[in-house]
Design an enzyme around this catalytic site. Structure first.
Site, PDB file in Angstrom:
ATOM      1  N   LYS A  13       1.132  -0.988  -0.443  1.00 52.61           N
ATOM      2  CA  LYS A  13       0.014  -0.021  -0.332  1.00 52.61           C
ATOM      3  C   LYS A  13       0.949   1.045  -0.086  1.00 52.61           C
ATOM      4  O   LYS A  13       0.304   2.148  -1.037  1.00 52.61           O
ATOM      5  CB  LYS A  13      -0.999  -0.143   0.863  1.00 52.61           C
ATOM      6  CG  LYS A  13      -1.997  -1.721   1.081  1.00 52.61           C
ATOM      7  CD  LYS A  13      -2.766  -0.724   2.540  1.00 52.61           C
ATOM      8  CE  LYS A  13      -2.609  -0.531   3.874  1.00 52.61           C
ATOM      9  NZ  LYS A  13      -2.237  -1.640   4.125  1.00 52.61           N
ATOM     10  N   ARG A  88     -10.617   0.390   8.753  1.00 51.74           N
ATOM     11  CA  ARG A  88      -9.941  -0.826   8.485  1.00 51.74           C
ATOM     12  C   ARG A  88     -10.971  -1.626   9.464  1.00 51.74           C
ATOM     13  O   ARG A  88     -10.809  -2.421   9.926  1.00 51.74           O
ATOM     14  CB  ARG A  88      -9.185  -0.721   9.604  1.00 51.74           C
ATOM     15  CG  ARG A  88      -7.463  -1.100   9.704  1.00 51.74           C
ATOM     16  CD  ARG A  88      -6.339  -1.278  10.531  1.00 51.74           C
ATOM     17  NE  ARG A  88      -5.397  -1.574  10.595  1.00 51.74           N
ATOM     18  CZ  ARG A  88      -3.897  -0.749   9.777  1.00 51.74           C
ATOM     19  NH1 ARG A  88      -4.376   0.462   8.851  1.00 51.74           N
ATOM     20  NH2 ARG A  88      -2.876  -0.975   9.615  1.00 51.74           N
ATOM     21  N   ARG A 127      11.524  -5.794   6.880  1.00 50.35           N
ATOM     22  CA  ARG A 127      11.362  -4.490   6.496  1.00 50.35           C
ATOM     23  C   ARG A 127      12.355  -3.998   7.784  1.00 50.35           C
ATOM     24  O   ARG A 127      12.050  -4.908   8.392  1.00 50.35           O
ATOM     25  CB  ARG A 127       9.696  -4.690   6.565  1.00 50.35           C
ATOM     26  CG  ARG A 127       9.680  -3.073   6.180  1.00 50.35           C
ATOM     27  CD  ARG A 127       8.223  -2.808   5.706  1.00 50.35           C
ATOM     28  NE  ARG A 127       7.187  -3.038   6.409  1.00 50.35           N
ATOM     29  CZ  ARG A 127       5.983  -3.205   5.986  1.00 50.35           C
ATOM     30  NH1 ARG A 127       5.783  -2.564   4.892  1.00 50.35           N
ATOM     31  NH2 ARG A 127       5.260  -2.767   7.399  1.00 50.35           N
ATOM     32  N   ARG A 160      10.476  -2.139  12.973  1.00 47.11           N
ATOM     33  CA  ARG A 160       9.486  -1.425  13.912  1.00 47.11           C
ATOM     34  C   ARG A 160       8.918  -2.378  14.394  1.00 47.11           C
ATOM     35  O   ARG A 160       8.883  -3.821  14.013  1.00 47.11           O
ATOM     36  CB  ARG A 160       8.365  -1.199  13.017  1.00 47.11           C
ATOM     37  CG  ARG A 160       7.744   0.465  12.781  1.00 47.11           C
ATOM     38  CD  ARG A 160       7.177   0.654  11.315  1.00 47.11           C
ATOM     39  NE  ARG A 160       5.525   0.335  11.733  1.00 47.11           N
ATOM     40  CZ  ARG A 160       4.894   0.346  10.590  1.00 47.11           C
ATOM     41  NH1 ARG A 160       5.286   0.704   9.635  1.00 47.11           N
ATOM     42  NH2 ARG A 160       3.527  -0.185  11.297  1.00 47.11           N
ATOM     43  N   ARG A 171      -1.171  -8.844  13.156  1.00 44.71           N
ATOM     44  CA  ARG A 171      -1.966  -7.601  12.509  1.00 44.71           C
ATOM     45  C   ARG A 171      -2.783  -8.836  11.338  1.00 44.71           C
ATOM     46  O   ARG A 171      -3.579  -7.937  11.007  1.00 44.71           O
ATOM     47  CB  ARG A 171      -0.573  -7.442  11.643  1.00 44.71           C
ATOM     48  CG  ARG A 171       0.017  -6.475  13.429  1.00 44.71           C
ATOM     49  CD  ARG A 171       1.389  -5.463  12.696  1.00 44.71           C
ATOM     50  NE  ARG A 171       1.042  -4.686  12.324  1.00 44.71           N
ATOM     51  CZ  ARG A 171       2.252  -4.180  10.885  1.00 44.71           C
ATOM     52  NH1 ARG A 171       3.296  -4.827  11.050  1.00 44.71           N
ATOM     53  NH2 ARG A 171       2.051  -3.498   9.827  1.00 44.71           N
TER      54      ARG A 171
HETATM   55  P1  AMP Z   1      -0.212   0.307   9.152  1.00 43.93           P
HETATM   56  O1  AMP Z   1       1.072   1.581   9.261  1.00 43.93           O
HETATM   57  O2  AMP Z   1      -1.457   1.529   9.032  1.00 43.93           O
HETATM   58  O3  AMP Z   1       0.383  -0.905   9.450  1.00 43.93           O
HETATM   59  O4  AMP Z   1      -0.307   0.564  11.167  1.00 43.93           O
HETATM   60  C1  AMP Z   1      -0.431   0.457  11.623  1.00 43.93           C
HETATM   61  C2  AMP Z   1      -0.933   0.018  13.538  1.00 43.93           C
HETATM   62  O5  AMP Z   1      -1.498   1.291  14.012  1.00 43.93           O
HETATM   63  C3  AMP Z   1      -2.445  -0.737  13.267  1.00 43.93           C
HETATM   64  O6  AMP Z   1      -1.668  -2.485  13.657  1.00 43.93           O
HETATM   65  C4  AMP Z   1      -3.023  -0.813  14.404  1.00 43.93           C
HETATM   66  O7  AMP Z   1      -2.610  -1.413  15.874  1.00 43.93           O
HETATM   67  C5  AMP Z   1      -3.315   1.061  14.041  1.00 43.93           C
HETATM   68  N1  AMP Z   1      -3.955   1.880  13.452  1.00 43.93           N
HETATM   69  C6  AMP Z   1      -3.453   1.891  12.262  1.00 43.93           C
HETATM   70  N2  AMP Z   1      -4.702   2.753  11.835  1.00 43.93           N
HETATM   71  C7  AMP Z   1      -5.388   1.961  12.298  1.00 43.93           C
HETATM   72  C8  AMP Z   1      -7.329   2.247  11.548  1.00 43.93           C
HETATM   73  N3  AMP Z   1      -8.183   2.370  10.438  1.00 43.93           N
HETATM   74  N4  AMP Z   1      -8.362   1.572  13.031  1.00 43.93           N
HETATM   75  C9  AMP Z   1      -7.082   0.969  14.002  1.00 43.93           C
HETATM   76  N5  AMP Z   1      -6.089   1.162  14.367  1.00 43.93           N
HETATM   77  C10 AMP Z   1      -4.966   1.515  13.266  1.00 43.93           C
END
Ligand code: AMP
Length: 215
Positions: A13, A88, A127, A160, A171
């Protein structure tokens, strides 16, 4: 043009978002980036979000909805939006429909990038990212020029916390359970486009742009 990028972690993405930003008149919004910034800044939101991110769990809907609502109010109305990592859950998607309608906008396309669990594990496991400027590398697919150092600023690269192998599986599980149903939600609205994300990123992008130009 307002788009949503949907897909499990490491579906690509971020790469697709960067290229869309380069080629279209849009701004990018990532709730994951916003939450990580809140954690780095030590804000109240950051303190609340940190244990959830560390555990690979989702932050509650009301919190991310609130963040997006504030962001949308201040967004440049002349530019399109690429939502990355939001919504999400179906509850977030419904809230987004309302928030968009309130600012006279709507979602034009939802790009669902699909990859297998094995691909997710392989991609995330390798990563590494720069804690200073956010540049992302991959041990085999996109290695830095000097092992362990950012090409741009020389900072030591880190993995990370939520990219560590034990967190990836959680995840992905959260994605299957809570985010996958969004595909049906948007398919029923007629704006879903499904892309096979196991292919080369450029091939995925070519298909994606061809579909966007047809909108
Ligand atoms: P990402 O970088 O988009 O993979 O987000 C990293 C983490 O942030 C996710 O695993 C969630 O813990 C939290 N997170 C990000 N976006 C959301 C969302 N829209 N709803 C809930 N948790 C989120």
């Amino acid at each position: 043009m307002n788009l949503i990028l949907l897909g499990p972690p490491a579906a690509g993405k971020g790469t697709q978002a960067q290229w869309i930003l380069r080629d279209f008149d849009v701004v990018h919004v990532s709730t994951g980036d916003m939450l990580r910034k809140a954690i780095a800044d030590g804000t109240e939101l950051g303190k609340l979000a940190k244990p959830l991110l560390d555990a690979g769990k989702l932050v509650p809907d009301e919190i991310v909805n609130g963040i997006i609502q504030e962001w949308l109010k201040a967004a440049d109305p002349g530019k399109g939006i690429v939502f990355d990592g939001f919504p999400r859950t179906v509850a977030q998607a419904k809230a987004l429909d309302e928030m968009m309608a309130a600012v006279g906008r709507r979602i034009d396309a939802v790009l669902s990038i699909q990859v297998t669990e094995a691909t997710v594990v392989e991609r995330i496991g390798g990563r590494w990212s720069c804690p200073k400027d956010g540049a992302v590398y991959h041990a085999t697919n996109r290695p830095p020029r000097e092992t362990g150092k950012c090409d741009r600023c020389g900072e030591a690269l880190i993995q990370r916390d939520d990219d560590k192998p034990e967190k990836i599986v959680e995840r992905y599980r959260q994605y299957l359970e809570k985010t996958m149903p969004l595909a049906d939600y948007y398919a029923s609205k007629g704006c879903l486009l499904t892309l096979d994300g196991t292919r080369d990123a450029q091939v995925v992008y070519d298909e994606l742009t061809a579909a966007l130009k047809a909108i």
